[in-house]
Scaffold this active site. Structure first.
Site, PDB file in Angstrom:
ATOM      1  N   ARG A   1      31.452  -1.387 -29.272  1.00  0.00           N
ATOM      2  CA  ARG A   1      31.849  -1.253 -27.639  1.00  0.00           C
ATOM      3  C   ARG A   1      32.415  -2.279 -27.015  1.00  0.00           C
ATOM      4  NH1 ARG A   1      25.713  -2.398 -27.771  1.00  0.00           N
ATOM      5  NH2 ARG A   1      25.566  -4.454 -26.872  1.00  0.00           N
ATOM      6  N   GLY A   2      32.482  -2.152 -25.707  1.00  0.00           N
ATOM      7  CA  GLY A   2      33.213  -3.465 -25.144  1.00  0.00           C
ATOM      8  C   GLY A   2      34.367  -4.002 -25.888  1.00  0.00           C
ATOM      9  N   ILE A   3      34.714  -5.401 -25.670  1.00  0.00           N
ATOM     10  CA  ILE A   3      35.884  -5.953 -25.939  1.00  0.00           C
ATOM     11  C   ILE A   3      35.996  -5.761 -27.550  1.00  0.00           C
ATOM     12  CG2 ILE A   3      36.806  -8.253 -26.353  1.00  0.00           C
ATOM     13  CD1 ILE A   3      35.397  -9.265 -23.920  1.00  0.00           C
TER      14      ILE A   3
ATOM     15  N   ARG B   1      24.939  -3.823 -35.019  1.00  0.00           N
ATOM     16  CA  ARG B   1      23.538  -3.613 -35.343  1.00  0.00           C
ATOM     17  C   ARG B   1      23.299  -1.973 -35.288  1.00  0.00           C
ATOM     18  NH1 ARG B   1      20.659  -7.767 -31.422  1.00  0.00           N
ATOM     19  NH2 ARG B   1      22.398  -6.646 -30.137  1.00  0.00           N
TER      20      ARG B   1
ATOM     21  N   ASP C   1      23.488  -6.802 -39.076  1.00  0.00           N
ATOM     22  CA  ASP C   1      23.109  -7.743 -37.966  1.00  0.00           C
ATOM     23  C   ASP C   1      23.854  -9.176 -38.426  1.00  0.00           C
ATOM     24  OD1 ASP C   1      21.900  -9.652 -36.486  1.00  0.00           O
ATOM     25  OD2 ASP C   1      20.278  -8.769 -36.421  1.00  0.00           O
TER      26      ASP C   1
ATOM     27  N   GLY D   1      28.834 -11.051 -29.686  1.00  0.00           N
ATOM     28  CA  GLY D   1      28.116 -12.201 -29.263  1.00  0.00           C
ATOM     29  C   GLY D   1      26.984 -11.635 -28.230  1.00  0.00           C
TER      30      GLY D   1
ATOM     31  N   TYR E   1      24.546 -20.287 -23.789  1.00  0.00           N
ATOM     32  CA  TYR E   1      25.710 -19.188 -23.980  1.00  0.00           C
ATOM     33  C   TYR E   1      26.933 -20.372 -24.059  1.00  0.00           C
ATOM     34  CZ  TYR E   1      29.170 -15.451 -23.259  1.00  0.00           C
ATOM     35  OH  TYR E   1      30.522 -14.673 -23.479  1.00  0.00           O
TER      36      TYR E   1
ATOM     37  N   LYS F   1      29.612 -20.988 -26.974  1.00  0.00           N
ATOM     38  CA  LYS F   1      31.099 -20.723 -26.880  1.00  0.00           C
ATOM     39  C   LYS F   1      31.912 -22.084 -27.241  1.00  0.00           C
ATOM     40  CE  LYS F   1      30.624 -16.162 -26.661  1.00  0.00           C
ATOM     41  NZ  LYS F   1      31.032 -15.361 -27.651  1.00  0.00           N
TER      42      LYS F   1
HETATM   43  P1  NDP Z   1      28.818  -6.127 -25.322  1.00  0.00           P
HETATM   44  O1  NDP Z   1      27.461  -6.618 -24.993  1.00  0.00           O
HETATM   45  O2  NDP Z   1      29.394  -4.980 -24.744  1.00  0.00           O
HETATM   46  O3  NDP Z   1      29.204  -5.775 -26.659  1.00  0.00           O
HETATM   47  C1  NDP Z   1      28.531  -6.808 -27.973  1.00  0.00           C
HETATM   48  C2  NDP Z   1      29.176  -6.067 -29.301  1.00  0.00           C
HETATM   49  O4  NDP Z   1      28.395  -6.991 -30.211  1.00  0.00           O
HETATM   50  C3  NDP Z   1      28.279  -4.818 -29.685  1.00  0.00           C
HETATM   51  O5  NDP Z   1      29.198  -3.983 -30.661  1.00  0.00           O
HETATM   52  C4  NDP Z   1      26.822  -5.092 -30.341  1.00  0.00           C
HETATM   53  O6  NDP Z   1      26.660  -4.087 -31.054  1.00  0.00           O
HETATM   54  C5  NDP Z   1      27.483  -6.340 -30.982  1.00  0.00           C
HETATM   55  N1  NDP Z   1      26.575  -7.402 -31.379  1.00  0.00           N
HETATM   56  C6  NDP Z   1      25.393  -8.106 -30.789  1.00  0.00           C
HETATM   57  N2  NDP Z   1      24.692  -8.748 -31.226  1.00  0.00           N
HETATM   58  C7  NDP Z   1      24.927  -8.426 -32.927  1.00  0.00           C
HETATM   59  C8  NDP Z   1      24.407  -8.800 -33.972  1.00  0.00           C
HETATM   60  N3  NDP Z   1      23.428  -9.955 -34.091  1.00  0.00           N
HETATM   61  N4  NDP Z   1      24.909  -8.596 -35.066  1.00  0.00           N
HETATM   62  C9  NDP Z   1      26.018  -7.503 -35.061  1.00  0.00           C
HETATM   63  N5  NDP Z   1      26.584  -7.055 -33.945  1.00  0.00           N
HETATM   64  C10 NDP Z   1      25.859  -7.626 -32.723  1.00  0.00           C
HETATM   65  O7  NDP Z   1      29.860  -7.423 -25.075  1.00  0.00           O
HETATM   66  P2  NDP Z   1      31.277  -7.718 -24.841  1.00  0.00           P
HETATM   67  O8  NDP Z   1      32.251  -6.738 -25.363  1.00  0.00           O
HETATM   68  O9  NDP Z   1      31.315  -7.939 -23.318  1.00  0.00           O
HETATM   69  O10 NDP Z   1      31.510  -9.151 -25.441  1.00  0.00           O
HETATM   70  C11 NDP Z   1      32.042  -9.179 -26.753  1.00  0.00           C
HETATM   71  C12 NDP Z   1      32.264 -10.749 -26.856  1.00  0.00           C
HETATM   72  O11 NDP Z   1      33.154 -11.440 -26.033  1.00  0.00           O
HETATM   73  C13 NDP Z   1      31.133 -11.726 -27.004  1.00  0.00           C
HETATM   74  O12 NDP Z   1      31.236 -12.667 -27.857  1.00  0.00           O
HETATM   75  C14 NDP Z   1      31.165 -12.259 -25.606  1.00  0.00           C
HETATM   76  O13 NDP Z   1      30.311 -13.450 -25.251  1.00  0.00           O
HETATM   77  C15 NDP Z   1      32.637 -12.377 -25.122  1.00  0.00           C
HETATM   78  N6  NDP Z   1      32.906 -12.287 -23.763  1.00  0.00           N
HETATM   79  C16 NDP Z   1      32.553 -11.660 -23.053  1.00  0.00           C
HETATM   80  C17 NDP Z   1      32.876 -11.524 -21.427  1.00  0.00           C
HETATM   81  C18 NDP Z   1      32.634 -10.529 -20.647  1.00  0.00           C
HETATM   82  O14 NDP Z   1      32.775 -10.544 -19.369  1.00  0.00           O
HETATM   83  N7  NDP Z   1      32.427  -9.402 -21.120  1.00  0.00           N
HETATM   84  C19 NDP Z   1      33.719 -12.810 -21.001  1.00  0.00           C
HETATM   85  C20 NDP Z   1      33.953 -13.755 -22.142  1.00  0.00           C
HETATM   86  C21 NDP Z   1      33.581 -13.736 -23.361  1.00  0.00           C
HETATM   87  P3  NDP Z   1      24.923  -4.032 -31.313  1.00  0.00           P
HETATM   88  O15 NDP Z   1      24.040  -4.185 -30.089  1.00  0.00           O
HETATM   89  O16 NDP Z   1      24.891  -2.595 -31.914  1.00  0.00           O
HETATM   90  O17 NDP Z   1      24.684  -4.891 -32.320  1.00  0.00           O
END
Ligand code: NDP
Length: 246
Positions: free
Chosen positions: A26-28, A48, A62, A91, A154, A158
């Site tokens: 999801r997301g980025i 995960r 994970d 993250g 955090y 980073k």
């Molecule tokens: P989301 O929370 O939307 O998505 C996080 C993703 O990481 C999911 O796919 C989640 O899947 C996965 N994830 C989290 N923990 C684990 C783990 N232990 N093992 C494997 N997968 C994991 O986050 P964003 O898309 O917003 O953020 C993506 C990155 O960008 C992050 O590193 C974040 O810190 C960084 N970022 C985001 C910003 C923002 O404004 N959104 C700004 C600056 C940086 P699942 O839960 O199924 O494991």
């Protein structure tokens, strides 16, 4: 010496490349995986809970578990060949003010955002050294460079990615491997959806472009770095001007 004789100056290989994106469900991360897929690359995605975009190899892993990372990496390599582009994107946040921040709040964020990125980069560099090319791209944050109240854990994780990328850039550069960082500002994803309207307004008021980024806008910096042959140790801000280039 011509360009084709010197692996350190070679342009990146054309698609399909073997790409691994962590946190691509999801997301980025999902937008990054989709951008590589649209380019014709072979993409493996870890998370995960699972749920990769269509066309990507969906790996449940994970990243805080070394055995799970090894297993996912082996599965990606078996399906697509040695990973040429690693995007360490997964993250988490556990925000709270420093006096309320437990050791667990601190270490769990470091474990996911920083230690797991080390684990992934170390594993990736093995295959990349053999290939004599590769791209390691870390997703950091503007917060790692500027700090943010409530995000001691955090921001530390980073900021750590910047030192890690720059050290990898120096260690691996002579083998045609680059290591770079993308530092997004605030991006419209589930991570920021938890902020109140008041908090969101306070953020956009400080952003010269006056809005959040879309995940696609971060993805385009990542695909650009994957193509760039002569950029390493760099931090690319995608933050609407919030950090003024830092
Ligand atoms: P989301 O929370 O939307 O998505 C996080 C993703 O990481 C999911 O796919 C989640 O899947 C996965 N994830 C989290 N923990 C684990 C783990 N232990 N093992 C494997 N997968 C994991 O986050 P964003 O898309 O917003 O953020 C993506 C990155 O960008 C992050 O590193 C974040 O810190 C960084 N970022 C985001 C910003 C923002 O404004 N959104 C700004 C600056 C940086 P699942 O839960 O199924 O494991």
């Amino acid at each position: 010496m011509t360009d084709s004789e010197n692996p350190t100056t070679q342009s990146p290989s054309p698609a399909p490349r073997s790409v691994l994106v962590t946190g691509g469900s999801r997301g980025i991360g999902r937008a990054i995986a989709e951008a590589f897929l649209a380019n014709g690359d072979h993409v493996a995605v870890t998370s995960r809970k699972g749920g990769a975009p269509e066309g990507a190899l969906d790996l449940v892993c994970d990243i805080t578990d070394p055995a799970a990372v090894e297993e996912a990496y082996a599965a990606a390599e078996a399906a697509h060949g040695p990973v040429e582009v690693l995007v360490a994107n997964a993250g988490i946040t556990k925000d709270t003010l420093v006096l309320r921040m437990s050791e667990e709040d601190f270490t769990s964020v470091i474990d996911t955002n920083l230690t797991a990125s080390f684990r992934l980069a170390k594993r990736a560099s093995k295959g990349m050294l053999r290939l004599r090319r590769g791209r390691i791209i870390f997703i950091s944050s503007v917060v790692g460079l500027m700090g943010n109240p409530g995000q001691v854990n955090y921001a530390a994780s980073k900021a750590g990615l910047v030192g890690m990328a720059r050290s990898l850039a120096r260690e691996l550069g002579s083998r045609g491997i680059t290591a770079n960082v993308v530092a997004p500002g605030f991006v419209d994803t589930e991570m920021t959806a938890v902020l109140t309207e008041e908090q969101q307004k306070a953020i956009t008021d400080r952003v010269p472009l006056g809005r959040y980024a879309s995940p696609d806008e971060v993805a385009s910096a990542v695909t650009w770095l994957a193509d760039a042959g002569y950029v390493t140790g760099a931090v690319i801000p995608v933050d609407g001007g919030l950090g003024m280039g830092h």
